[in-house]
Motif scaffolding. Structure first.
Motif, PDB file in Angstrom:
ATOM      1  N   PRO A  50       1.195  -4.216   7.700  1.00 34.95           N
ATOM      2  CA  PRO A  50       1.358  -4.787   6.349  1.00 34.95           C
ATOM      3  C   PRO A  50       1.323  -3.715   5.252  1.00 34.95           C
ATOM      4  O   PRO A  50       2.040  -3.827   4.249  1.00 34.95           O
ATOM      5  CB  PRO A  50       0.173  -5.749   6.212  1.00 34.95           C
ATOM      6  N   ALA A  51       0.515  -2.671   5.434  1.00 32.15           N
ATOM      7  CA  ALA A  51       0.471  -1.595   4.440  1.00 32.15           C
ATOM      8  C   ALA A  51       1.819  -0.883   4.370  1.00 32.15           C
ATOM      9  O   ALA A  51       2.314  -0.564   3.276  1.00 32.15           O
ATOM     10  CB  ALA A  51      -0.647  -0.605   4.775  1.00 32.15           C
ATOM     11  N   ASP A  52       2.418  -0.640   5.532  1.00 28.51           N
ATOM     12  CA  ASP A  52       3.746  -0.024   5.551  1.00 28.51           C
ATOM     13  C   ASP A  52       4.782  -0.940   4.906  1.00 28.51           C
ATOM     14  O   ASP A  52       5.671  -0.480   4.196  1.00 28.51           O
ATOM     15  CB  ASP A  52       4.162   0.328   6.985  1.00 28.51           C
ATOM     16  N   TYR A  53       4.654  -2.236   5.139  1.00 26.92           N
ATOM     17  CA  TYR A  53       5.574  -3.188   4.506  1.00 26.92           C
ATOM     18  C   TYR A  53       5.464  -3.102   2.986  1.00 26.92           C
ATOM     19  O   TYR A  53       6.468  -2.980   2.283  1.00 26.92           O
ATOM     20  CB  TYR A  53       5.269  -4.619   4.987  1.00 26.92           C
ATOM     21  N   ARG A  54       4.230  -3.145   2.477  1.00 26.73           N
ATOM     22  CA  ARG A  54       4.023  -3.106   1.027  1.00 26.73           C
ATOM     23  C   ARG A  54       4.506  -1.784   0.421  1.00 26.73           C
ATOM     24  O   ARG A  54       4.914  -1.741  -0.738  1.00 26.73           O
ATOM     25  CB  ARG A  54       2.555  -3.369   0.699  1.00 26.73           C
ATOM     26  N   ALA A  55       4.463  -0.707   1.220  1.00 28.82           N
ATOM     27  CA  ALA A  55       4.906   0.605   0.737  1.00 28.82           C
ATOM     28  C   ALA A  55       6.407   0.819   0.931  1.00 28.82           C
ATOM     29  O   ALA A  55       6.936   1.872   0.564  1.00 28.82           O
ATOM     30  CB  ALA A  55       4.128   1.705   1.455  1.00 28.82           C
ATOM     31  N   GLY A  56       7.089  -0.157   1.518  1.00 31.70           N
ATOM     32  CA  GLY A  56       8.526  -0.043   1.717  1.00 31.70           C
ATOM     33  C   GLY A  56       8.934   0.861   2.875  1.00 31.70           C
ATOM     34  O   GLY A  56      10.086   1.281   2.963  1.00 31.70           O
ATOM     35  N   ARG A  57       8.008   1.146   3.784  1.00 34.17           N
ATOM     36  CA  ARG A  57       8.306   1.996   4.946  1.00 34.17           C
ATOM     37  C   ARG A  57       8.711   1.100   6.124  1.00 34.17           C
ATOM     38  O   ARG A  57       7.980   0.943   7.093  1.00 34.17           O
ATOM     39  CB  ARG A  57       7.091   2.861   5.293  1.00 34.17           C
ATOM     40  N   VAL A 103       5.782 -11.044   7.846  1.00 39.89           N
ATOM     41  CA  VAL A 103       4.674 -10.077   7.752  1.00 39.89           C
ATOM     42  C   VAL A 103       3.395 -10.804   7.329  1.00 39.89           C
ATOM     43  O   VAL A 103       2.320 -10.552   7.883  1.00 39.89           O
ATOM     44  CB  VAL A 103       5.014  -8.907   6.804  1.00 39.89           C
ATOM     45  N   ALA A 104       3.496 -11.724   6.391  1.00 43.94           N
ATOM     46  CA  ALA A 104       2.324 -12.516   5.992  1.00 43.94           C
ATOM     47  C   ALA A 104       1.813 -13.343   7.166  1.00 43.94           C
ATOM     48  O   ALA A 104       0.599 -13.444   7.399  1.00 43.94           O
ATOM     49  CB  ALA A 104       2.674 -13.422   4.811  1.00 43.94           C
ATOM     50  N   ILE A 109      -1.823 -14.635  11.833  1.00 40.29           N
ATOM     51  CA  ILE A 109      -1.902 -14.834  13.283  1.00 40.29           C
ATOM     52  C   ILE A 109      -2.740 -13.725  13.912  1.00 40.29           C
ATOM     53  O   ILE A 109      -3.501 -13.952  14.851  1.00 40.29           O
ATOM     54  CB  ILE A 109      -0.481 -14.873  13.900  1.00 40.29           C
ATOM     55  N   GLY A 110      -2.583 -12.513  13.407  1.00 39.95           N
ATOM     56  CA  GLY A 110      -3.350 -11.386  13.940  1.00 39.95           C
ATOM     57  C   GLY A 110      -4.843 -11.602  13.791  1.00 39.95           C
ATOM     58  O   GLY A 110      -5.603 -11.442  14.755  1.00 39.95           O
ATOM     59  N   ASP A 111      -5.257 -11.976  12.604  1.00 36.57           N
ATOM     60  CA  ASP A 111      -6.685 -12.227  12.381  1.00 36.57           C
ATOM     61  C   ASP A 111      -7.199 -13.341  13.279  1.00 36.57           C
ATOM     62  O   ASP A 111      -8.250 -13.218  13.907  1.00 36.57           O
ATOM     63  CB  ASP A 111      -6.941 -12.594  10.915  1.00 36.57           C
ATOM     64  N   ARG A 112      -6.439 -14.422  13.365  1.00 35.96           N
ATOM     65  CA  ARG A 112      -6.872 -15.566  14.189  1.00 35.96           C
ATOM     66  C   ARG A 112      -6.888 -15.210  15.680  1.00 35.96           C
ATOM     67  O   ARG A 112      -7.735 -15.683  16.426  1.00 35.96           O
ATOM     68  CB  ARG A 112      -5.984 -16.780  13.919  1.00 35.96           C
ATOM     69  N   SER A 113      -5.952 -14.363  16.104  1.00 37.68           N
ATOM     70  CA  SER A 113      -5.894 -13.963  17.513  1.00 37.68           C
ATOM     71  C   SER A 113      -7.099 -13.105  17.885  1.00 37.68           C
ATOM     72  O   SER A 113      -7.693 -13.288  18.951  1.00 37.68           O
ATOM     73  CB  SER A 113      -4.605 -13.197  17.806  1.00 37.68           C
ATOM     74  N   LEU A 114      -7.449 -12.167  17.019  1.00 34.74           N
ATOM     75  CA  LEU A 114      -8.617 -11.324  17.297  1.00 34.74           C
ATOM     76  C   LEU A 114      -9.879 -12.169  17.373  1.00 34.74           C
ATOM     77  O   LEU A 114     -10.698 -12.001  18.285  1.00 34.74           O
ATOM     78  CB  LEU A 114      -8.766 -10.240  16.225  1.00 34.74           C
TER      79      LEU A 114
END
Length: 125
Positions: A50-57, A103-104, A109-114
């Protein structure tokens, strides 16, 4: 007229059979090591992507999402793996709205999966 904030909540699917295979093949100690390493890697990727998404990478989003999908699949996180593959597929495309939404969703899903894996408690058997 008011604005309603939606808080989407989805169930996540874990493939307990995949976890059982890990425990059978590697034994409890080996499987615990693999699972703990995978969870650390997933947690790291769930911050980076998500950080890369927000940075446009977006090239890095694609690579990170692919790695995330592979690790999630290895430990039976079916829903997370599918959403990560979706993010990777959209990363270099032209549908910005869909990409942002996925991405959102990946973060949710990532948080819930962990949490779901940690909440399982004892190893599958």
């Amino acid at each position: 007229m008011g604005v309603t904030a939606l808080q989407p909540i989805e169930n996540v699917r874990l493939d307990r059979d995949q976890l059982q295979v890990l425990y059978r093949q590697l034994g409890p100690v080996g499987a615990d090591k693999v699972l703990n390493h995978a969870l650390e890697e997933l947690a790291s990727l769930l911050v980076e992507v998500p950080a890369d998404y927000r940075a446009g990478r977006f090239d890095r989003v694609q690579a990170g999402a692919r790695a995330l999908a592979a690790v999630a699949q290895q430990v039976g996180m079916i829903t997370l793996a599918r959403v990560a593959r979706d993010a990777a597929a959209l990363a270099l495309g032209y549908d910005g709205a869909a990409f942002g939404a996925v991405v959102a969703r990946l973060e949710r899903i990532g948080d819930r999966s962990l949490v779901a894996v940690w909440d399982m408690g004892d190893p599958p058997g």
